[in-house]
Write a protein that holds these residues in place. Structure first.
Motif, short mmCIF file in Angstrom:
data_model
loop_
_atom_site.label_atom_id
_atom_site.label_comp_id
_atom_site.label_asym_id
_atom_site.label_seq_id
_atom_site.Cartn_x
_atom_site.Cartn_y
_atom_site.Cartn_z
N ILE A 1 1.72 6.58 -6.94
CA ILE A 1 0.59 7.40 -7.40
C ILE A 1 0.84 8.88 -7.11
O ILE A 1 0.64 9.73 -7.98
N PHE A 2 1.29 9.19 -5.92
CA PHE A 2 1.48 10.59 -5.53
C PHE A 2 2.59 11.28 -6.32
O PHE A 2 2.50 12.46 -6.61
N PHE A 3 3.64 10.52 -6.67
CA PHE A 3 4.77 11.17 -7.31
C PHE A 3 4.89 10.91 -8.80
O PHE A 3 5.80 11.43 -9.45
N ALA A 4 3.97 10.14 -9.37
CA ALA A 4 4.04 9.80 -10.80
C ALA A 4 4.03 11.02 -11.70
O ALA A 4 4.68 11.04 -12.74
N ASP A 5 3.31 12.05 -11.32
CA ASP A 5 3.17 13.23 -12.17
C ASP A 5 4.09 14.38 -11.79
O ASP A 5 3.99 15.46 -12.36
N ARG A 6 4.97 14.17 -10.83
CA ARG A 6 5.90 15.25 -10.47
C ARG A 6 6.98 15.35 -11.52
O ARG A 6 7.73 14.41 -11.74
N PRO A 7 7.08 16.50 -12.18
CA PRO A 7 8.03 16.64 -13.29
C PRO A 7 9.49 16.61 -12.85
O PRO A 7 10.37 16.38 -13.68
N ASP B 1 0.83 -1.21 0.00
CA ASP B 1 0.00 0.00 0.00
C ASP B 1 0.86 1.26 0.00
O ASP B 1 0.57 2.22 -0.72
N ASP B 2 1.93 1.26 0.79
CA ASP B 2 2.83 2.42 0.82
C ASP B 2 3.53 2.61 -0.53
O ASP B 2 3.69 3.73 -1.00
N ARG B 3 3.96 1.51 -1.14
CA ARG B 3 4.59 1.61 -2.46
C ARG B 3 3.61 2.17 -3.49
O ARG B 3 3.96 3.02 -4.31
N TYR B 4 2.36 1.71 -3.43
CA TYR B 4 1.33 2.18 -4.34
C TYR B 4 1.09 3.69 -4.16
O TYR B 4 1.07 4.44 -5.14
N LEU B 5 0.91 4.13 -2.92
CA LEU B 5 0.70 5.56 -2.66
C LEU B 5 1.88 6.39 -3.14
O LEU B 5 1.70 7.44 -3.76
N PHE B 6 3.07 5.93 -2.85
CA PHE B 6 4.28 6.64 -3.27
C PHE B 6 4.28 6.82 -4.79
O PHE B 6 4.48 7.92 -5.30
#
Length: 140
Positions: free
Chosen positions: A21-27, A14-19
């Motif tokens: 998802i949250f940072f996937a779009d950070r340029p 769950d923590d890996r998934y959140l990490f």
């Protein structure tokens, strides 16, 4: 802009998934494939052929099977090829002992796991500043 290569080492899916998802779009970030513990991280790093492919930042969970965060940090900082990689620790339970041990072993920062997206962004910004991977903007 050069993206900062970040790898997460955490046994909690769950923590890996959140990490991710949250940072996937950070340029500013390039997320490398996450691994589940310190032993897997060392295997991952050993398979890299060029130092330019190493992560710029390793985010270690403290509580993992096989090799926890501080055990992994100790091995990384003793290894001539990995000792300069910026490394931080995060944990569900962060106390003064973990902060002190992490600092003594060479962690650039130790933080508590956030509970929401805003907390994750704040934590990552703290990690990037602590590791000098991002220089704060100078007010004019």
């Amino acid at each position: 802009m050069k993206k900062i290569k970040v790898i997460l080492v955490d046994d909690d899916a769950d923590d890996r998934y959140l990490f991710d998802i949250f940072f996937a779009d950070r340029p500013d970030l390039a997320l490398l494939p996450s691994v589940c513990n310190g032993a897997e991280l060392l295997d991952y790093l050993a398979d890299i052929n060029s130092p330019g492919q190493y992560p710029d930042l390793i985010v270690l969970d403290q509580n993992m099977p096989r090799m926890n965060g501080t055990q992994t940090l100790k091995v990384l900082k003793a290894h001539p090829k990995y000792k300069e990689i910026a490394t931080v620790i995060y944990s569900t339970y962060t106390d003064q002992n973990l902060i002190l041990e992490g600092s003594l072993l060479g962690a650039k920062s130790v933080a508590s796991k956030p509970i929401d997206k805003a907390g994750y962004f704040k934590m990552m910004d703290q990690f990037l500043k602590a590791t000098c991977l991002v220089v704060p903007a100078i007010s004019e």
